[in-house]
Design an enzyme around this catalytic site. Structure first.
Site, short mmCIF file in Angstrom:
data_model
loop_
_atom_site.label_atom_id
_atom_site.label_comp_id
_atom_site.label_asym_id
_atom_site.label_seq_id
_atom_site.Cartn_x
_atom_site.Cartn_y
_atom_site.Cartn_z
N HIS A 61 0.84 -1.21 0.00
CA HIS A 61 0.00 0.00 0.00
C HIS A 61 0.87 1.25 0.00
O HIS A 61 1.57 1.55 0.97
CB HIS A 61 -0.92 0.01 1.22
CG HIS A 61 -1.95 1.11 1.18
ND1 HIS A 61 -2.95 1.16 0.23
CD2 HIS A 61 -2.12 2.22 1.93
CE1 HIS A 61 -3.69 2.24 0.42
NE2 HIS A 61 -3.20 2.90 1.45
N ARG A 84 -3.83 16.50 6.59
CA ARG A 84 -4.69 16.45 5.41
C ARG A 84 -4.62 17.74 4.59
O ARG A 84 -4.60 17.70 3.36
CB ARG A 84 -6.14 16.15 5.80
CG ARG A 84 -6.81 15.48 4.63
CD ARG A 84 -8.04 14.73 4.97
NE ARG A 84 -9.20 15.52 4.59
CZ ARG A 84 -10.42 15.02 4.49
NH1 ARG A 84 -10.63 13.75 4.75
NH2 ARG A 84 -11.44 15.77 4.15
N TYR A 123 -4.85 7.84 -6.86
CA TYR A 123 -6.10 8.60 -7.01
C TYR A 123 -5.91 10.01 -7.56
O TYR A 123 -6.88 10.72 -7.79
CB TYR A 123 -6.88 8.62 -5.69
CG TYR A 123 -6.16 9.21 -4.49
CD1 TYR A 123 -6.18 10.58 -4.24
CD2 TYR A 123 -5.48 8.39 -3.58
CE1 TYR A 123 -5.53 11.12 -3.13
CE2 TYR A 123 -4.83 8.92 -2.48
CZ TYR A 123 -4.87 10.28 -2.25
OH TYR A 123 -4.22 10.80 -1.16
N HIS A 207 -11.69 4.08 -3.15
CA HIS A 207 -10.90 4.81 -2.16
C HIS A 207 -11.33 4.47 -0.75
O HIS A 207 -10.51 4.17 0.12
CB HIS A 207 -10.97 6.33 -2.40
CG HIS A 207 -10.16 7.09 -1.40
ND1 HIS A 207 -10.64 7.43 -0.16
CD2 HIS A 207 -8.88 7.51 -1.44
CE1 HIS A 207 -9.69 8.05 0.52
NE2 HIS A 207 -8.61 8.11 -0.23
N HIS A 234 -9.41 1.36 1.29
CA HIS A 234 -9.22 1.77 2.68
C HIS A 234 -10.47 1.35 3.45
O HIS A 234 -11.59 1.52 2.96
CB HIS A 234 -9.10 3.30 2.77
CG HIS A 234 -7.87 3.87 2.14
ND1 HIS A 234 -7.91 4.83 1.15
CD2 HIS A 234 -6.56 3.65 2.37
CE1 HIS A 234 -6.68 5.17 0.79
NE2 HIS A 234 -5.83 4.47 1.51
N GLU A 237 -10.43 3.09 8.78
CA GLU A 237 -9.13 3.57 9.28
C GLU A 237 -9.33 4.38 10.56
O GLU A 237 -8.52 4.33 11.47
CB GLU A 237 -8.46 4.43 8.21
CG GLU A 237 -7.11 5.02 8.65
CD GLU A 237 -6.39 5.79 7.56
OE1 GLU A 237 -6.95 5.91 6.44
OE2 GLU A 237 -5.28 6.26 7.81
N HIS A 271 -5.77 -1.01 6.31
CA HIS A 271 -5.92 -0.51 7.68
C HIS A 271 -6.78 -1.48 8.51
O HIS A 271 -6.29 -2.08 9.42
CB HIS A 271 -6.48 0.92 7.77
CG HIS A 271 -5.65 1.92 7.03
ND1 HIS A 271 -4.31 2.09 7.29
CD2 HIS A 271 -5.96 2.77 6.02
CE1 HIS A 271 -3.83 3.02 6.46
NE2 HIS A 271 -4.82 3.44 5.68
N ASP A 322 2.22 3.14 2.96
CA ASP A 322 1.12 4.10 2.85
C ASP A 322 1.59 5.54 2.62
O ASP A 322 1.88 5.94 1.50
CB ASP A 322 0.23 3.96 4.09
CG ASP A 322 -1.09 4.73 3.96
OD1 ASP A 322 -1.35 5.30 2.89
OD2 ASP A 322 -1.88 4.75 4.93
#
Ligand SMILES: [Zn+2]
Length: 449
Positions: A61, A84, A123, A207, A234, A237, A271, A322
Protein backbone atom coordinates in the site's frame (compact mmCIF):
# COMPACT_ATOMS: atom_id res chain seq x y z
CA UNK A 1 18.59 -16.11 -20.99
CA UNK A 2 21.25 -14.90 -18.56
CA UNK A 3 22.16 -17.34 -15.83
CA UNK A 4 23.02 -16.08 -12.36
CA UNK A 5 24.34 -17.83 -9.29
CA UNK A 6 24.32 -16.45 -5.76
CA UNK A 7 25.63 -17.95 -2.56
CA UNK A 8 23.81 -16.68 0.52
CA UNK A 9 25.55 -16.91 3.88
CA UNK A 10 22.08 -17.33 5.43
CA UNK A 11 18.75 -17.51 3.63
CA UNK A 12 15.12 -17.57 4.76
CA UNK A 13 13.36 -19.28 1.91
CA UNK A 14 9.84 -18.13 2.69
CA UNK A 15 8.13 -21.05 4.36
CA UNK A 16 10.09 -22.41 7.28
CA UNK A 17 10.51 -20.82 10.72
CA UNK A 18 14.29 -20.47 10.62
CA UNK A 19 16.99 -19.63 8.12
CA UNK A 20 19.38 -22.01 6.37
CA UNK A 21 23.13 -21.58 6.28
CA UNK A 22 25.04 -21.64 2.99
CA UNK A 23 22.35 -21.55 0.31
CA UNK A 24 23.18 -21.68 -3.40
CA UNK A 25 20.53 -19.81 -5.39
CA UNK A 26 20.45 -20.18 -9.18
CA UNK A 27 18.32 -18.22 -11.64
CA UNK A 28 17.74 -18.15 -15.36
CA UNK A 29 16.28 -14.87 -16.60
CA UNK A 30 13.58 -13.76 -14.17
CA UNK A 31 13.04 -17.17 -12.48
CA UNK A 32 14.81 -19.22 -9.86
CA UNK A 33 15.88 -22.61 -11.20
CA UNK A 34 17.44 -24.15 -8.08
CA UNK A 35 17.77 -23.34 -4.38
CA UNK A 36 20.19 -25.62 -2.55
CA UNK A 37 20.86 -25.31 1.20
CA UNK A 38 23.92 -26.63 3.07
CA UNK A 39 26.47 -25.61 0.47
CA UNK A 40 29.33 -24.84 2.84
CA UNK A 41 31.81 -23.37 0.39
CA UNK A 42 30.71 -20.62 -2.02
CA UNK A 43 31.31 -21.74 -5.64
CA UNK A 44 33.85 -19.42 -7.30
CA UNK A 45 31.41 -18.20 -9.95
CA UNK A 46 28.64 -17.31 -7.47
CA UNK A 47 28.01 -13.79 -6.15
CA UNK A 48 28.55 -13.95 -2.40
CA UNK A 49 25.71 -12.45 -0.34
CA UNK A 50 26.84 -11.83 3.25
CA UNK A 51 24.03 -11.60 5.78
CA UNK A 52 20.48 -12.94 5.66
CA UNK A 53 18.94 -13.20 2.20
CA UNK A 54 15.15 -13.02 1.92
CA UNK A 55 12.67 -13.13 -0.95
CA UNK A 56 11.80 -9.65 -2.31
CA UNK A 57 9.67 -7.50 -0.01
CA UNK A 58 6.26 -6.29 -1.22
CA UNK A 59 4.95 -2.87 -0.30
CA UNK A 60 1.23 -3.55 -0.62
CA UNK A 61 0.00 0.00 0.00
CA UNK A 62 1.62 3.20 -1.27
CA UNK A 63 0.65 6.70 -2.32
CA UNK A 64 3.94 7.70 -3.94
CA UNK A 65 3.34 11.45 -3.83
CA UNK A 66 2.91 11.46 -0.04
CA UNK A 67 6.69 11.05 0.18
CA UNK A 68 6.87 14.84 -0.28
CA UNK A 69 5.01 15.26 3.03
CA UNK A 70 7.59 13.51 5.18
CA UNK A 71 8.48 15.61 8.21
CA UNK A 72 6.31 18.47 6.95
CA UNK A 73 3.02 17.74 8.74
CA UNK A 74 3.98 18.24 12.38
CA UNK A 75 3.77 22.06 12.63
CA UNK A 76 2.85 23.07 16.16
CA UNK A 77 2.15 19.59 17.42
CA UNK A 78 0.56 18.32 14.18
CA UNK A 79 -3.11 17.29 14.08
CA UNK A 80 -4.84 15.00 11.57
CA UNK A 81 -6.00 18.17 9.80
CA UNK A 82 -2.45 19.56 9.56
CA UNK A 83 -1.63 16.38 7.66
CA UNK A 84 -4.69 16.45 5.41
CA UNK A 85 -4.41 20.13 4.51
CA UNK A 86 -0.76 19.65 3.56
CA UNK A 87 -1.69 16.58 1.50
CA UNK A 88 -4.31 18.56 -0.43
CA UNK A 89 -1.88 21.47 -0.93
CA UNK A 90 0.61 18.99 -2.36
CA UNK A 91 -1.99 17.33 -4.60
CA UNK A 92 -2.80 20.75 -6.03
CA UNK A 93 0.78 21.31 -7.20
CA UNK A 94 1.76 18.12 -8.99
CA UNK A 95 2.15 17.97 -12.77
CA UNK A 96 2.64 14.70 -14.67
CA UNK A 97 6.38 15.39 -15.05
CA UNK A 98 6.81 16.39 -11.41
CA UNK A 99 4.80 13.37 -10.31
CA UNK A 100 6.92 11.01 -12.39
CA UNK A 101 10.19 12.42 -11.02
CA UNK A 102 8.92 12.24 -7.44
CA UNK A 103 7.59 8.70 -7.90
CA UNK A 104 10.86 7.53 -9.49
CA UNK A 105 12.84 8.81 -6.51
CA UNK A 106 10.32 7.35 -4.03
CA UNK A 107 10.33 3.96 -5.75
CA UNK A 108 14.15 4.06 -5.79
CA UNK A 109 14.06 4.62 -2.02
CA UNK A 110 11.81 1.56 -1.82
CA UNK A 111 14.30 -0.51 -3.83
CA UNK A 112 17.07 0.52 -1.42
CA UNK A 113 14.82 -0.75 1.40
CA UNK A 114 14.50 -4.19 -0.26
CA UNK A 115 11.10 -3.66 -1.85
CA UNK A 116 10.79 -5.47 -5.19
CA UNK A 117 7.12 -4.66 -5.86
CA UNK A 118 4.81 -1.80 -4.93
CA UNK A 119 1.03 -1.58 -4.85
CA UNK A 120 0.39 2.01 -5.88
CA UNK A 121 -3.06 3.12 -4.70
CA UNK A 122 -3.48 5.87 -7.24
CA UNK A 123 -6.10 8.60 -7.01
CA UNK A 124 -4.45 11.78 -8.36
CA UNK A 125 -5.84 11.27 -11.86
CA UNK A 126 -6.66 14.60 -13.45
CA UNK A 127 -5.40 18.13 -13.95
CA UNK A 128 -6.24 21.17 -11.80
CA UNK A 129 -9.98 21.60 -11.27
CA UNK A 130 -10.56 18.03 -12.49
CA UNK A 131 -9.76 18.82 -16.14
CA UNK A 132 -8.78 15.67 -18.00
CA UNK A 133 -5.35 15.51 -19.59
CA UNK A 134 -5.24 14.82 -23.33
CA UNK A 135 -4.39 11.29 -22.32
CA UNK A 136 -6.73 10.79 -19.33
CA UNK A 137 -4.34 8.13 -17.97
CA UNK A 138 -1.23 10.30 -18.15
CA UNK A 139 -0.71 10.19 -14.37
CA UNK A 140 -1.06 6.37 -14.38
CA UNK A 141 1.51 6.15 -17.17
CA UNK A 142 3.87 8.39 -15.14
CA UNK A 143 3.72 5.96 -12.21
CA UNK A 144 4.31 2.88 -14.37
CA UNK A 145 7.27 4.58 -16.03
CA UNK A 146 8.68 5.64 -12.65
CA UNK A 147 8.57 2.09 -11.25
CA UNK A 148 10.37 0.76 -14.33
CA UNK A 149 13.06 3.44 -14.01
CA UNK A 150 13.55 2.53 -10.33
CA UNK A 151 13.84 -1.19 -11.16
CA UNK A 152 10.80 -2.48 -9.25
CA UNK A 153 7.47 -4.04 -10.25
CA UNK A 154 4.23 -2.15 -9.78
CA UNK A 155 0.60 -3.11 -9.38
CA UNK A 156 -1.26 0.04 -10.32
CA UNK A 157 -4.44 0.16 -8.22
CA UNK A 158 -6.49 2.84 -9.94
CA UNK A 159 -8.79 4.27 -7.28
CA UNK A 160 -12.36 5.36 -7.87
CA UNK A 161 -12.93 8.56 -5.84
CA UNK A 162 -16.26 10.32 -6.26
CA UNK A 163 -17.47 12.14 -3.15
CA UNK A 164 -16.02 14.08 -0.23
CA UNK A 165 -18.35 12.75 2.49
CA UNK A 166 -20.23 9.53 3.24
CA UNK A 167 -23.53 11.28 2.53
CA UNK A 168 -22.41 12.19 -0.98
CA UNK A 169 -21.17 15.81 -0.86
CA UNK A 170 -19.36 16.66 -4.11
CA UNK A 171 -15.59 16.91 -4.39
CA UNK A 172 -14.22 20.40 -3.73
CA UNK A 173 -10.89 22.18 -4.31
CA UNK A 174 -7.91 19.89 -4.95
CA UNK A 175 -10.14 16.80 -4.50
CA UNK A 176 -11.60 17.53 -7.93
CA UNK A 177 -8.38 16.17 -9.42
CA UNK A 178 -9.28 12.75 -7.96
CA UNK A 179 -12.79 12.39 -9.39
CA UNK A 180 -14.26 10.71 -12.49
CA UNK A 181 -17.92 11.65 -11.85
CA UNK A 182 -19.30 8.14 -11.51
CA UNK A 183 -18.09 4.54 -11.48
CA UNK A 184 -18.92 3.81 -15.12
CA UNK A 185 -16.89 6.84 -16.35
CA UNK A 186 -14.08 5.73 -14.05
CA UNK A 187 -14.29 2.18 -15.47
CA UNK A 188 -14.14 3.44 -19.06
CA UNK A 189 -10.98 5.43 -18.30
CA UNK A 190 -9.34 2.56 -16.43
CA UNK A 191 -10.27 0.11 -19.19
CA UNK A 192 -8.46 2.25 -21.76
CA UNK A 193 -5.12 1.94 -19.93
CA UNK A 194 -3.27 -1.15 -21.13
CA UNK A 195 0.45 -0.71 -20.55
CA UNK A 196 2.54 -3.38 -22.21
CA UNK A 197 5.50 -3.93 -19.91
CA UNK A 198 6.52 -6.97 -17.86
CA UNK A 199 6.96 -4.99 -14.62
CA UNK A 200 3.32 -3.83 -14.40
CA UNK A 201 0.02 -5.41 -13.46
CA UNK A 202 -3.28 -3.59 -13.13
CA UNK A 203 -5.68 -3.67 -10.23
CA UNK A 204 -8.39 -1.37 -8.97
CA UNK A 205 -9.32 0.37 -5.77
CA UNK A 206 -12.30 2.02 -4.24
CA UNK A 207 -10.90 4.81 -2.16
CA UNK A 208 -13.22 4.26 0.84
CA UNK A 209 -16.91 4.18 1.66
CA UNK A 210 -16.50 7.91 2.28
CA UNK A 211 -15.46 8.57 -1.32
CA UNK A 212 -17.58 5.99 -3.18
CA UNK A 213 -21.38 5.88 -2.67
CA UNK A 214 -22.79 2.42 -1.95
CA UNK A 215 -24.70 2.23 -5.24
CA UNK A 216 -21.44 2.67 -7.19
CA UNK A 217 -19.47 -0.06 -5.39
CA UNK A 218 -20.92 -3.05 -7.33
CA UNK A 219 -19.59 -1.63 -10.64
CA UNK A 220 -16.07 -1.50 -9.25
CA UNK A 221 -16.33 -4.99 -7.75
CA UNK A 222 -17.65 -6.32 -11.09
CA UNK A 223 -14.72 -4.75 -12.96
CA UNK A 224 -12.25 -6.50 -10.64
CA UNK A 225 -14.07 -9.83 -10.97
CA UNK A 226 -14.15 -9.71 -14.77
CA UNK A 227 -10.46 -8.79 -14.98
CA UNK A 228 -9.52 -11.20 -12.15
CA UNK A 229 -7.67 -8.20 -10.75
CA UNK A 230 -6.82 -7.23 -7.17
CA UNK A 231 -9.33 -4.88 -5.52
CA UNK A 232 -8.05 -2.73 -2.65
CA UNK A 233 -9.91 -0.33 -0.39
CA UNK A 234 -9.22 1.77 2.68
CA UNK A 235 -11.46 0.34 5.41
CA UNK A 236 -12.40 1.69 8.85
CA UNK A 237 -9.13 3.57 9.28
CA UNK A 238 -10.69 5.97 11.76
CA UNK A 239 -13.74 5.74 14.01
CA UNK A 240 -15.28 8.82 12.36
CA UNK A 241 -15.68 6.86 9.11
CA UNK A 242 -17.65 4.15 10.95
CA UNK A 243 -19.84 6.72 12.71
CA UNK A 244 -20.70 8.53 9.46
CA UNK A 245 -21.34 5.24 7.63
CA UNK A 246 -23.64 3.91 10.35
CA UNK A 247 -25.53 7.22 10.44
CA UNK A 248 -26.06 7.32 6.69
CA UNK A 249 -26.42 3.65 5.70
CA UNK A 250 -27.18 1.95 9.05
CA UNK A 251 -24.37 -0.44 8.11
CA UNK A 252 -20.69 -0.65 8.97
CA UNK A 253 -18.24 -0.02 6.09
CA UNK A 254 -17.45 -3.77 6.03
CA UNK A 255 -21.15 -4.65 5.81
CA UNK A 256 -21.53 -2.18 2.95
CA UNK A 257 -18.72 -3.90 1.02
CA UNK A 258 -20.20 -7.34 1.74
CA UNK A 259 -23.63 -6.20 0.49
CA UNK A 260 -22.01 -4.94 -2.73
CA UNK A 261 -20.21 -8.27 -3.28
CA UNK A 262 -16.86 -6.53 -2.97
CA UNK A 263 -15.23 -8.97 -0.50
CA UNK A 264 -13.27 -12.08 -1.47
CA UNK A 265 -9.81 -13.55 -1.90
CA UNK A 266 -8.69 -10.91 -4.40
CA UNK A 267 -9.83 -8.06 -2.12
CA UNK A 268 -7.50 -6.37 0.36
CA UNK A 269 -8.86 -4.11 3.10
CA UNK A 270 -6.23 -1.52 3.99
CA UNK A 271 -5.92 -0.51 7.68
CA UNK A 272 -8.97 -2.51 8.96
CA UNK A 273 -8.39 -0.74 12.27
CA UNK A 274 -11.80 -0.29 13.88
CA UNK A 275 -13.83 -3.44 13.26
CA UNK A 276 -16.69 -5.15 15.08
CA UNK A 277 -16.53 -8.90 15.69
CA UNK A 278 -18.99 -9.46 12.85
CA UNK A 279 -16.91 -7.24 10.52
CA UNK A 280 -13.91 -9.46 11.26
CA UNK A 281 -15.98 -12.57 10.53
CA UNK A 282 -17.19 -11.12 7.22
CA UNK A 283 -13.58 -10.45 6.18
CA UNK A 284 -12.19 -13.80 7.34
CA UNK A 285 -15.06 -15.98 6.09
CA UNK A 286 -14.78 -14.42 2.61
CA UNK A 287 -10.93 -14.84 2.55
CA UNK A 288 -10.56 -11.05 2.24
CA UNK A 289 -6.99 -9.97 2.97
CA UNK A 290 -5.93 -7.09 5.21
CA UNK A 291 -3.02 -4.70 4.78
CA UNK A 292 -1.63 -3.00 7.87
CA UNK A 293 0.46 0.18 7.64
CA UNK A 294 1.54 0.67 11.27
CA UNK A 295 3.97 3.55 10.76
CA UNK A 296 1.28 5.60 9.02
CA UNK A 297 -1.43 4.46 11.42
CA UNK A 298 0.63 5.70 14.36
CA UNK A 299 1.61 8.90 12.55
CA UNK A 300 -2.06 9.72 11.90
CA UNK A 301 -3.22 8.50 15.34
CA UNK A 302 -5.59 5.99 13.73
CA UNK A 303 -5.37 3.29 16.39
CA UNK A 304 -4.22 -0.34 16.51
CA UNK A 305 -6.06 -2.87 14.35
CA UNK A 306 -6.78 -6.47 15.45
CA UNK A 307 -4.03 -8.13 13.38
CA UNK A 308 -3.85 -11.45 15.23
CA UNK A 309 -7.61 -11.87 15.40
CA UNK A 310 -7.95 -11.11 11.68
CA UNK A 311 -5.26 -13.64 10.74
CA UNK A 312 -6.80 -16.27 13.05
CA UNK A 313 -10.14 -15.61 11.34
CA UNK A 314 -8.74 -16.38 7.89
CA UNK A 315 -7.52 -13.02 6.52
CA UNK A 316 -4.06 -12.97 4.93
CA UNK A 317 -1.92 -10.14 6.34
CA UNK A 318 0.19 -7.88 4.11
CA UNK A 319 2.06 -4.65 4.90
CA UNK A 320 2.36 -1.19 3.38
CA UNK A 321 4.20 2.08 3.96
CA UNK A 322 1.12 4.10 2.85
CA UNK A 323 2.03 7.77 3.53
CA UNK A 324 5.78 7.03 3.67
CA UNK A 325 6.31 8.59 7.09
CA UNK A 326 9.20 6.15 6.75
CA UNK A 327 9.88 3.56 4.05
CA UNK A 328 11.02 0.52 5.98
CA UNK A 329 9.07 -2.72 5.68
CA UNK A 330 11.03 -4.30 8.54
CA UNK A 331 9.74 -1.52 10.81
CA UNK A 332 6.17 -2.15 9.57
CA UNK A 333 6.61 -5.89 10.25
CA UNK A 334 7.83 -5.57 13.83
CA UNK A 335 5.29 -2.83 14.58
CA UNK A 336 2.44 -5.30 13.97
CA UNK A 337 3.73 -7.44 16.85
CA UNK A 338 4.93 -4.60 19.07
CA UNK A 339 1.64 -2.67 18.81
CA UNK A 340 -0.26 -5.79 19.91
CA UNK A 341 2.11 -6.11 22.87
CA UNK A 342 1.41 -2.54 23.96
CA UNK A 343 -2.33 -2.97 23.67
CA UNK A 344 -2.56 -6.38 25.38
CA UNK A 345 0.39 -6.01 27.79
CA UNK A 346 1.50 -9.42 26.56
CA UNK A 347 4.29 -10.64 24.24
CA UNK A 348 4.20 -13.34 21.59
CA UNK A 349 1.40 -12.67 19.10
CA UNK A 350 3.35 -13.23 15.87
CA UNK A 351 6.50 -15.27 15.23
CA UNK A 352 9.24 -13.54 13.23
CA UNK A 353 8.68 -15.80 10.23
CA UNK A 354 4.95 -14.95 10.15
CA UNK A 355 5.86 -11.26 9.95
CA UNK A 356 8.34 -12.01 7.15
CA UNK A 357 5.58 -13.88 5.28
CA UNK A 358 3.40 -10.76 5.54
CA UNK A 359 6.27 -8.66 4.14
CA UNK A 360 6.98 -11.08 1.28
CA UNK A 361 4.68 -13.81 -0.13
CA UNK A 362 1.41 -12.45 1.30
CA UNK A 363 2.16 -8.94 0.02
CA UNK A 364 3.01 -10.12 -3.49
CA UNK A 365 -0.14 -12.27 -3.56
CA UNK A 366 -2.28 -9.29 -2.48
CA UNK A 367 -0.86 -7.42 -5.48
CA UNK A 368 -1.60 -10.23 -7.93
CA UNK A 369 1.92 -11.69 -8.16
CA UNK A 370 1.28 -15.13 -6.67
CA UNK A 371 4.55 -16.39 -8.16
CA UNK A 372 6.75 -14.06 -6.07
CA UNK A 373 7.84 -13.93 -2.44
CA UNK A 374 9.60 -17.26 -1.92
CA UNK A 375 13.07 -18.60 -2.73
CA UNK A 376 12.06 -21.69 -4.67
CA UNK A 377 12.51 -23.05 -8.20
CA UNK A 378 9.98 -21.49 -10.57
CA UNK A 379 9.37 -18.38 -8.44
CA UNK A 380 10.30 -14.88 -9.57
CA UNK A 381 13.99 -14.24 -8.96
CA UNK A 382 13.72 -11.50 -6.31
CA UNK A 383 16.37 -11.38 -3.57
CA UNK A 384 17.01 -9.01 -0.67
CA UNK A 385 20.08 -9.31 1.50
CA UNK A 386 20.17 -7.75 4.97
CA UNK A 387 23.58 -7.30 6.55
CA UNK A 388 24.22 -8.99 9.89
CA UNK A 389 27.44 -7.06 10.61
CA UNK A 390 26.11 -3.54 11.20
CA UNK A 391 25.82 -1.81 14.56
CA UNK A 392 22.16 -2.84 14.69
CA UNK A 393 22.57 -6.49 13.79
CA UNK A 394 26.09 -7.44 14.94
CA UNK A 395 26.18 -10.13 17.63
CA UNK A 396 23.12 -11.98 16.29
CA UNK A 397 22.45 -15.59 17.24
CA UNK A 398 22.89 -17.76 14.09
CA UNK A 399 19.92 -19.85 15.25
CA UNK A 400 17.70 -16.74 15.27
CA UNK A 401 18.69 -14.73 12.20
CA UNK A 402 15.07 -14.15 11.16
CA UNK A 403 14.24 -12.61 14.54
CA UNK A 404 17.43 -10.52 14.49
CA UNK A 405 16.37 -9.02 11.17
CA UNK A 406 12.68 -8.55 11.98
CA UNK A 407 13.22 -7.03 15.42
CA UNK A 408 16.47 -5.10 14.99
CA UNK A 409 17.43 -4.44 11.36
CA UNK A 410 16.27 -1.43 9.36
CA UNK A 411 16.09 -0.51 5.69
CA UNK A 412 19.59 0.95 6.10
CA UNK A 413 20.94 -2.59 6.57
CA UNK A 414 19.79 -3.77 3.13
CA UNK A 415 22.86 -4.32 0.97
CA UNK A 416 21.76 -6.16 -2.18
CA UNK A 417 18.50 -6.34 -4.11
CA UNK A 418 17.68 -8.36 -7.21
CA UNK A 419 14.30 -7.95 -8.96
CA UNK A 420 13.19 -10.45 -11.60
CA UNK A 421 16.77 -11.67 -11.93
CA UNK A 422 18.18 -8.19 -12.45
CA UNK A 423 20.50 -6.59 -9.86
CA UNK A 424 18.99 -3.27 -8.70
CA UNK A 425 20.94 -2.51 -5.51
CA UNK A 426 24.56 -3.51 -4.88
CA UNK A 427 26.46 -2.79 -1.66
CA UNK A 428 23.72 -0.41 -0.58
CA UNK A 429 23.88 1.65 -3.78
CA UNK A 430 21.07 1.87 -6.32
CA UNK A 431 22.42 0.73 -9.69
CA UNK A 432 19.85 2.52 -11.90
CA UNK A 433 19.31 5.77 -9.98
CA UNK A 434 22.51 7.62 -9.31
CA UNK A 435 21.98 9.44 -6.04
CA UNK A 436 18.57 8.62 -4.57
CA UNK A 437 18.81 11.11 -1.69
CA UNK A 438 19.63 13.89 -4.14
CA UNK A 439 16.78 12.82 -6.45
CA UNK A 440 14.36 12.96 -3.49
CA UNK A 441 15.61 16.35 -2.29
CA UNK A 442 15.55 17.81 -5.78
CA UNK A 443 12.05 16.63 -6.71
CA UNK A 444 10.47 17.41 -3.33
CA UNK A 445 12.00 20.91 -3.17
CA UNK A 446 10.77 21.56 -6.71
CA UNK A 447 7.20 20.57 -5.80
CA UNK A 448 7.05 22.91 -2.78
CA UNK A 449 8.85 25.85 -4.44
ZN1 LIG B 1 -3.68 4.89 2.00
Amino acid sequence: MPLSRYWAEYAWRGTQAGADRGVLIEAEGDRFTAVTPEVDVPPPDAVRLSGLTLPGLANAHSHAFHRALRGRTHAGKGTFWTWRERMYALAERLTPDGYQALARATFAEMALAGISCVGEFHYLHHGPGGTRYDDPNEMSAALVEAAGAAGIRITLLDACYLTSTVDGAPLVGPQRRFGDGDASTWAARVGAFRPDAPHVRLGVALHSVRAVPADQIPDIAAWAREEEAPLHTHLSEQRAENVACLAHYHRTPTELLADADALGSRTTAVHATHLSDSDRALLGDSDTGVCFCPTTERDLADGIGPARALVDGGSALSLGTDSHAVIDLLEEARAVELDERLRDEQRGHFAAHELLCAATAAGHAALGWADAGVLAPGARADLVTVRLDTVRTAGFDPAETAAAVVFAATAADVSNVVVDGRPVVRDGQHILVDDVAHALAHTITAVWR
